[in-house]
Design a protein around this motif. Structure first.
Motif, PDB file in Angstrom:
ATOM      1  N   ARG A 189       0.772  -1.207  -0.148  1.00  0.00           N
ATOM      2  CA  ARG A 189       0.015   0.101   0.110  1.00  0.00           C
ATOM      3  C   ARG A 189       0.749   1.277   0.073  1.00  0.00           C
ATOM      4  NH1 ARG A 189      -2.719  -3.735  -0.257  1.00  0.00           N
ATOM      5  NH2 ARG A 189      -4.885  -4.295   0.830  1.00  0.00           N
ATOM      6  N   ARG A 249      -4.131  -0.361  -3.607  1.00  0.00           N
ATOM      7  CA  ARG A 249      -4.706   0.826  -3.113  1.00  0.00           C
ATOM      8  C   ARG A 249      -3.484   1.714  -2.816  1.00  0.00           C
ATOM      9  NH1 ARG A 249      -8.585  -2.509  -2.126  1.00  0.00           N
ATOM     10  NH2 ARG A 249      -7.593  -3.530  -0.064  1.00  0.00           N
ATOM     11  N   LYS A 263      -1.393   5.432 -11.034  1.00  0.00           N
ATOM     12  CA  LYS A 263      -2.109   4.520 -11.644  1.00  0.00           C
ATOM     13  C   LYS A 263      -0.963   4.042 -13.061  1.00  0.00           C
ATOM     14  CE  LYS A 263      -6.781   5.897 -10.713  1.00  0.00           C
ATOM     15  NZ  LYS A 263      -8.144   6.299 -11.395  1.00  0.00           N
ATOM     16  N   ASP A 291      -6.210   1.423  -7.544  1.00  0.00           N
ATOM     17  CA  ASP A 291      -7.435   2.212  -6.799  1.00  0.00           C
ATOM     18  C   ASP A 291      -6.805   3.322  -5.754  1.00  0.00           C
ATOM     19  OD1 ASP A 291      -9.621   3.398  -5.961  1.00  0.00           O
ATOM     20  OD2 ASP A 291     -10.087   1.916  -4.166  1.00  0.00           O
ATOM     21  N   LYS A 323      -7.206   6.706  -3.666  1.00  0.00           N
ATOM     22  CA  LYS A 323      -7.935   7.494  -3.028  1.00  0.00           C
ATOM     23  C   LYS A 323      -7.358   8.716  -2.753  1.00  0.00           C
ATOM     24  CE  LYS A 323     -11.043   4.006  -2.297  1.00  0.00           C
ATOM     25  NZ  LYS A 323     -12.250   3.751  -2.751  1.00  0.00           N
ATOM     26  N   PHE A 353      -8.936  -0.088   3.501  1.00  0.00           N
ATOM     27  CA  PHE A 353      -7.913   0.370   2.752  1.00  0.00           C
ATOM     28  C   PHE A 353      -7.042  -1.093   2.587  1.00  0.00           C
ATOM     29  CE2 PHE A 353      -3.564   2.157   2.229  1.00  0.00           C
ATOM     30  CZ  PHE A 353      -3.850   2.915   1.311  1.00  0.00           C
TER      31      PHE A 353
END
Length: 207
Positions: free
Chosen positions: A90, A135, A169, A175, A177, A207
């Motif tokens: 993450r 994420r 990305k 994803d 946020k 998350f």
């Protein structure tokens, strides 16, 4: 679980972006069994300059020519930074707005790690991401908001968030946020920062 925490504010305990990110990371740590936090502070990290040695190494890598000692030293430092992204599960990035953009040290980090066959591929026709990170959270902190901007043609502040979301990305985050905290320079600052922390904590569970 390995979380890469990119710190782009030099203000330490006075930083709103660091405070909100810290609240999120603490809450996230309570939702999973084990979290290893790798904090990459762009102001404390020994980031190499993207100078002639570094860019020389970049182009020699493309042409597969041997690197000299200075170029090799710069490239090894880049690879160590790239590894921290590749090892992450993450990503969290705290971003204060500076002159309607982001701190130059954050852009330096992006320029250093965004290398072909390191974080993305390019076959001459199309780009492809090399990471597989589900994420990321980007915390955008702004002294003011764009709701009072009335000049004709002003794009507002959204482009700042759009760039970072695009980049994440591009390298392989599925994803992204975005959490926006505004009015951190005026009398509303204590309230908006606390609200930002609460919103960050609420995001942690998913998350």
């Amino acid at each position: 679980m390995r979380l890469l925490n990119v710190v782009s504010s030099p203000r330490g305990e006075k930083s709103a972006s660091i405070a909100v990110a810290s609240a999120f990371i603490a809450a996230y740590g309570n939702t999973v069994n084990s979290v290893e936090v790798d904090t990459l502070n762009v102001w404390e990290e020994d980031l190499p300059e993207f100078d002639s040695d570094t860019i020389g190494a970049k182009y020699k890598g493309v042409s597969k020519d041997p690197l000299d000692s200075s170029e090799l030293s710069a490239w090894l430092r880049i690879e160590s930074l790239v590894a921290r992204f590749r090892e992450a599960d993450r990503i969290v990035i705290g971003v204060p707005m500076w002159n309607f953009g982001y701190p130059y040290k954050l852009k330096q980090l992006i320029d250093l790690v965004s290398q072909r066959n390191k974080l993305f591929t390019f076959d001459g026709k199309a780009y492809g991401p090399m990471l597989k990170i589900p994420r990321a959270l980007v915390i955008h902190v702004r002294g003011q908001s764009d709701d009072t901007v009335t000049s004709i043609g002003n794009p507002g502040f959204k482009y700042q968030a759009d760039y970072l979301a695009f980049w994440l990305k591009f390298i392989g985050v599925e994803d992204v946020k975005s959490l926006v905290i505004e009015h951190t320079w005026d009398a509303r600052a204590p309230e908006t920062i606390e609200r930002g922390k609460a919103e960050a904590i609420a995001l942690a569970s998913a998350f």
